[in-house]
Design an enzyme around this catalytic site. Structure first.
Site, PDB file in Angstrom:
ATOM      1  N   ASP A  81       0.847  -1.184   0.000  1.00  0.00           N
ATOM      2  CA  ASP A  81       0.000   0.000   0.000  1.00  0.00           C
ATOM      3  C   ASP A  81       0.883   1.235   0.000  1.00  0.00           C
ATOM      4  OD1 ASP A  81      -2.956   0.924   0.317  1.00  0.00           O
ATOM      5  OD2 ASP A  81      -1.707   2.282   1.510  1.00  0.00           O
TER       6      ASP A  81
HETATM    7  N1  LIG Z   1       3.102   3.988 -12.482  1.00  0.00           N
HETATM    8  C1  LIG Z   1       3.160   4.540 -11.237  1.00  0.00           C
HETATM    9  N2  LIG Z   1       2.175   4.273 -10.336  1.00  0.00           N
HETATM   10  C2  LIG Z   1       2.315   4.840  -9.100  1.00  0.00           C
HETATM   11  C3  LIG Z   1       3.372   5.690  -8.750  1.00  0.00           C
HETATM   12  N3  LIG Z   1       3.172   6.086  -7.444  1.00  0.00           N
HETATM   13  C4  LIG Z   1       2.053   5.482  -7.005  1.00  0.00           C
HETATM   14  N4  LIG Z   1       1.546   4.728  -8.004  1.00  0.00           N
HETATM   15  C5  LIG Z   1       0.340   3.889  -7.977  1.00  0.00           C
HETATM   16  C6  LIG Z   1       0.675   2.507  -7.494  1.00  0.00           C
HETATM   17  C7  LIG Z   1      -0.640   2.037  -6.969  1.00  0.00           C
HETATM   18  O1  LIG Z   1      -1.395   1.492  -8.045  1.00  0.00           O
HETATM   19  C8  LIG Z   1      -1.301   3.321  -6.482  1.00  0.00           C
HETATM   20  C9  LIG Z   1      -1.244   3.415  -4.973  1.00  0.00           C
HETATM   21  O2  LIG Z   1      -2.469   2.998  -4.452  1.00  0.00           O
HETATM   22  P1  LIG Z   1      -2.608   1.657  -3.582  1.00  0.00           P
HETATM   23  O3  LIG Z   1      -1.334   1.366  -2.879  1.00  0.00           O
HETATM   24  O4  LIG Z   1      -3.852   1.771  -2.777  1.00  0.00           O
HETATM   25  O5  LIG Z   1      -2.770   0.510  -4.667  1.00  0.00           O
HETATM   26  P2  LIG Z   1      -3.990   0.281  -5.669  1.00  0.00           P
HETATM   27  O6  LIG Z   1      -5.265   0.796  -5.100  1.00  0.00           O
HETATM   28  O7  LIG Z   1      -3.599   0.810  -7.025  1.00  0.00           O
HETATM   29  O8  LIG Z   1      -4.037  -1.294  -5.807  1.00  0.00           O
HETATM   30  P3  LIG Z   1      -4.235  -2.337  -4.619  1.00  0.00           P
HETATM   31  O9  LIG Z   1      -4.844  -1.596  -3.457  1.00  0.00           O
HETATM   32  O10 LIG Z   1      -2.858  -2.867  -4.315  1.00  0.00           O
HETATM   33  O11 LIG Z   1      -5.152  -3.380  -5.222  1.00  0.00           O
HETATM   34  O12 LIG Z   1      -0.577   4.409  -7.030  1.00  0.00           O
HETATM   35  C10 LIG Z   1       4.379   5.949  -9.738  1.00  0.00           C
HETATM   36  O13 LIG Z   1       5.352   6.675  -9.531  1.00  0.00           O
HETATM   37  N5  LIG Z   1       4.232   5.348 -10.944  1.00  0.00           N
END
Ligand SMILES: Nc1nc2c(ncn2[C@H]2C[C@H](O)[C@@H](COP(=O)(O)OP(=O)(O)OP(=O)(O)O)O2)c(=O)[nH]1
Length: 211
Positions: A81
């Protein structure tokens, strides 16, 4: 052969792992992150991101075990996260242009810390045999950019769906002066930290690399 499950909907995390030689399957967790953040109250930022990663792991493990994972299966589940720590305040994805613009107006010309909680859980014969969790913090130096550039960046839609309203590896890279620390952790999953956590559950990362 130990299989790898990425417990994340993040395309960035999947790309980091694939580019680094892994072929994980994906199983998305359904954790109510906002509810858990509220429950954690004024816990330290690193505790919040690590607990969120652990909660995602618990959800994915429960989903795997409810499907009666075949006996003898040996897998590691990777969950993360990410949130941005700026002036003592954690922020996740902005979701709307107004929030993203306000976030950039606060952070331009300053240094923030992208905090990523990690959890590695090892399942064998349908039971959790080991787990390890920790966090990585990477300093991010935001350029002192104009209101116009902020608005044009936000208008692309990219910053709405990423923690901290920026990417290191996308359009956001034009608005950063640099980072101090682990780039993979900023993008979504720290390779060196994941290597250390895999070691703690008795897995050598080189054994997971595609042939
Ligand atoms: N491509 C890219 N994505 C980033 C960067 N910084 C943060 N992110 C994305 C990665 C994660 O998809 C999102 C952070 O949100 P979370 O940790 O809650 O994950 P997310 O909701 O996307 O998926 P998940 O909760 O793991 O199912 O932001 C970056 O520098 N580059």
């Amino acid at each position: 052969m130990t299989s790898v499950v990425l417990g994340s909907a993040s395309p960035a995390r999947l790309r980091v792992l694939r580019d680094a030689g892994l072929d994980p399957s994906v199983l998305v967790s359904d954790v109510d992150e906002d509810a858990l953040i509220a429950e954690l109250g004024d816990a330290a930022p690193h505790v919040v991101v690590t607990r969120l990663a652990q909660a995602k792991a618990d959800a994915v493990v429960a989903a795997i075990l409810s499907d009666d994972v075949p006996a003898g299966a040996d897998c590691v589940i990777l969950t993360c996260d990410s949130m941005l720590l700026l002036d003592g305040e954690l922020s996740g994805k902005p979701h709307t242009p107004d929030v993203a613009i306000a976030q950039w107006r606060r952070m331009r010309g300053t240094v923030g810390h992208l905090m990523t909680g990690h959890c590695v859980t090892r399942l064998r014969d349908g039971a959790v045999v080991a787990a390890a969790a920790d966090h990585q913090s990477t300093a991010v130096r935001f350029s002192d950019v104009s209101d116009e550039l902020i608005e044009r960046y936000v208008a692309t839609g990219e910053p709405l769906k990423v923690a901290g309203a920026f990417t290191l590896d996308g359009l956001g890279g034009w608005l950063l002066d640099g980072i101090d620390g682990d780039p993979s952790s900023v993008i979504g999953i720290s390779l060196p930290l994941t290597r250390r956590l895999l070691r703690r559950v008795d897995v050598d990362v080189a054994d997971l690399w595609r042939a």
